[in-house]
Design a protein around this motif. Structure first.
Motif, PDB file in Angstrom:
ATOM      1  N   GLY A  90      13.449  19.304  20.833  1.00  0.00           N
ATOM      2  CA  GLY A  90      13.062  19.496  19.439  1.00  0.00           C
ATOM      3  C   GLY A  90      12.719  20.926  19.068  1.00  0.00           C
ATOM      4  N   ALA A  91      12.977  21.881  19.980  1.00  0.00           N
ATOM      5  CA  ALA A  91      12.515  23.251  19.751  1.00  0.00           C
ATOM      6  C   ALA A  91      13.119  23.876  18.505  1.00  0.00           C
ATOM      7  CB  ALA A  91      12.821  24.107  20.980  1.00  0.00           C
ATOM      8  N   PHE A  92      14.425  23.689  18.284  1.00  0.00           N
ATOM      9  CA  PHE A  92      15.091  24.318  17.140  1.00  0.00           C
ATOM     10  C   PHE A  92      15.258  23.367  15.956  1.00  0.00           C
ATOM     11  CE2 PHE A  92      15.391  27.991  19.271  1.00  0.00           C
ATOM     12  CZ  PHE A  92      16.594  28.673  19.381  1.00  0.00           C
ATOM     13  N   THR A  93      15.345  22.067  16.242  1.00  0.00           N
ATOM     14  CA  THR A  93      15.728  21.129  15.182  1.00  0.00           C
ATOM     15  C   THR A  93      14.705  21.059  14.052  1.00  0.00           C
ATOM     16  OG1 THR A  93      14.782  19.338  16.516  1.00  0.00           O
ATOM     17  CG2 THR A  93      17.162  19.691  16.669  1.00  0.00           C
ATOM     18  N   THR A  94      13.486  21.513  14.294  1.00  0.00           N
ATOM     19  CA  THR A  94      12.488  21.535  13.233  1.00  0.00           C
ATOM     20  C   THR A  94      12.913  22.439  12.079  1.00  0.00           C
ATOM     21  OG1 THR A  94      10.734  21.136  14.842  1.00  0.00           O
ATOM     22  CG2 THR A  94      10.074  21.999  12.688  1.00  0.00           C
ATOM     23  N   VAL A  95      13.537  23.565  12.405  1.00  0.00           N
ATOM     24  CA  VAL A  95      13.902  24.525  11.363  1.00  0.00           C
ATOM     25  C   VAL A  95      15.341  24.360  10.878  1.00  0.00           C
ATOM     26  CG1 VAL A  95      12.249  26.212  12.210  1.00  0.00           C
ATOM     27  CG2 VAL A  95      14.606  26.287  13.037  1.00  0.00           C
ATOM     28  N   VAL A  96      16.125  23.480  11.525  1.00  0.00           N
ATOM     29  CA  VAL A  96      17.531  23.328  11.167  1.00  0.00           C
ATOM     30  C   VAL A  96      17.726  22.996   9.684  1.00  0.00           C
ATOM     31  CG1 VAL A  96      19.557  21.844  11.479  1.00  0.00           C
ATOM     32  CG2 VAL A  96      18.451  22.852  13.459  1.00  0.00           C
ATOM     33  N   PRO A  97      17.034  21.999   9.120  1.00  0.00           N
ATOM     34  CA  PRO A  97      17.267  21.695   7.689  1.00  0.00           C
ATOM     35  C   PRO A  97      17.000  22.887   6.784  1.00  0.00           C
ATOM     36  CG  PRO A  97      15.973  19.964   8.743  1.00  0.00           C
ATOM     37  CD  PRO A  97      16.030  21.106   9.708  1.00  0.00           C
ATOM     38  N   TRP A  98      15.982  23.683   7.130  1.00  0.00           N
ATOM     39  CA  TRP A  98      15.635  24.822   6.270  1.00  0.00           C
ATOM     40  C   TRP A  98      16.669  25.936   6.378  1.00  0.00           C
ATOM     41  CZ3 TRP A  98      12.278  23.426   2.871  1.00  0.00           C
ATOM     42  CH2 TRP A  98      11.400  22.386   3.179  1.00  0.00           C
ATOM     43  N   LEU A  99      17.260  26.092   7.555  1.00  0.00           N
ATOM     44  CA  LEU A  99      18.352  27.055   7.694  1.00  0.00           C
ATOM     45  C   LEU A  99      19.543  26.651   6.826  1.00  0.00           C
ATOM     46  CD1 LEU A  99      18.359  27.756  11.545  1.00  0.00           C
ATOM     47  CD2 LEU A  99      17.796  29.379   9.729  1.00  0.00           C
ATOM     48  N   ILE A 100      19.846  25.354   6.823  1.00  0.00           N
ATOM     49  CA  ILE A 100      20.962  24.856   6.024  1.00  0.00           C
ATOM     50  C   ILE A 100      20.687  25.066   4.537  1.00  0.00           C
ATOM     51  CG2 ILE A 100      22.262  22.774   5.393  1.00  0.00           C
ATOM     52  CD1 ILE A 100      21.713  21.741   8.236  1.00  0.00           C
ATOM     53  N   LEU A 101      19.448  24.741   4.113  1.00  0.00           N
ATOM     54  CA  LEU A 101      19.077  24.927   2.707  1.00  0.00           C
ATOM     55  C   LEU A 101      19.162  26.398   2.315  1.00  0.00           C
ATOM     56  CD1 LEU A 101      17.977  23.740   0.062  1.00  0.00           C
ATOM     57  CD2 LEU A 101      15.669  24.131   0.959  1.00  0.00           C
ATOM     58  N   LEU A 102      18.655  27.274   3.178  1.00  0.00           N
ATOM     59  CA  LEU A 102      18.696  28.705   2.894  1.00  0.00           C
ATOM     60  C   LEU A 102      20.137  29.182   2.753  1.00  0.00           C
ATOM     61  CD1 LEU A 102      17.400  31.493   2.631  1.00  0.00           C
ATOM     62  CD2 LEU A 102      17.426  31.646   5.140  1.00  0.00           C
TER      63      LEU A 102
END
Length: 244
Positions: A90-102
């Motif tokens: 889960g290290a990166f997946t927390t920020v994945v949605p926000w990267l996509i939105l950005l």
């Protein structure tokens, strides 16, 4: 799985984020997240390159750009694939949605941002030789080697800001760079990871077909329509991942 591969191949060639179809399907049929992620990366590689082949006319005259950005993508994806094997899931997946939105917001705002850059920098405006582009592509490739969903959307956002080129021609470059990133990750996963070969092979066949179909669709879209597709898919991807 075969149909999911076709759908992902189409979406990856036009926009990116086909993994948002295939990864949940792999999970739904019972594969654990790590195995699903690795098998997904292996299965989608052929579709990236059939998508690139479909854009072969747009790729004409871009050899130098492809070599530079491709090398950066290979290096970043190597780091990302190693991180997947070493870090907690889960290290990166927390920020994945926000990267996509950005990325979606950047693509949407690209014309305004480019005009602002032009006005601010004048003749020193950023180009595809700019350090911010290479840094961004390297980070994007790390993410691609680690997980990869919407890697293409993030890459197109970076291209739109830092490369002076037609959007369709950049989409062809994106398909090659994502294909290279997925390829190096796939080699590492095959060598030292866990790949479920039956679904990976079905995805490979499906994505090969879908990549070519997607390129034929994408090449017919005017730049603003292509930009609109990228934005819509990115916001849908963000919503789906946040709900999950």
């Amino acid at each position: 799985m075969l149909l999911a591969g076709i759908g992902a191949g189409v979406i990856n060639a036009v926009v990116g984020s086909g993994s948002l179809i295939t990864f949940p399907v792999l999970m739904a049929v019972g594969y654990p997240p790590l195995v699903a992620n690795m098998s997904n990366s292996v299965g989608l590689v052929p579709g990236n390159f059939t998508g690139a082949y479909g854009y072969r006319h747009e790729l004409s005259g871009q050899r130098s750009r492809i070599l530079r950005l491709g090398a950066v993508s290979l290096a970043g994806a190597t780091v990302g694939a190693v991180l997947l094997l070493k870090l907690p899931p889960g290290a990166f997946t927390t920020v994945v949605p926000w990267l996509i939105l950005l990325a979606g917001v950047l693509v949407l705002a690209q014309p305004l941002l480019r005009r602002a850059l032009d006005a601010h920098l004048g003749t020193q405006r950023t180009t595809d030789h700019a350090l911010p582009l290479y840094t961004g592509i390297f980070g994007c490739a790390i993410y691609g080697g680690y997980f990869g969903a919407a890697q293409g959307i993030i890459m197109m956002a970076l291209f739109g800001l830092f490369v002076s080129e037609n959007l369709q021609r950049l989409n062809g470059v994106k398909n090659i760079c994502v294909g290279l990133a997925n390829s190096v990750a796939a080699v590492i996963f095959i060598a030292v990871g866990q790949v479920a070969w039956l679904p990976a092979l079905l995805l490979a066949v499906g994505s090969t077909i879908g990549g070519y179909i997607g390129a034929r669709i994408g090449r017919r879209l005017p730049p603003n329509a292509l930009r609109g597709c990228i934005v819509v898919v990115s916001f849908v991807a963000f919503t789906v991942m946040m709900l999950k």
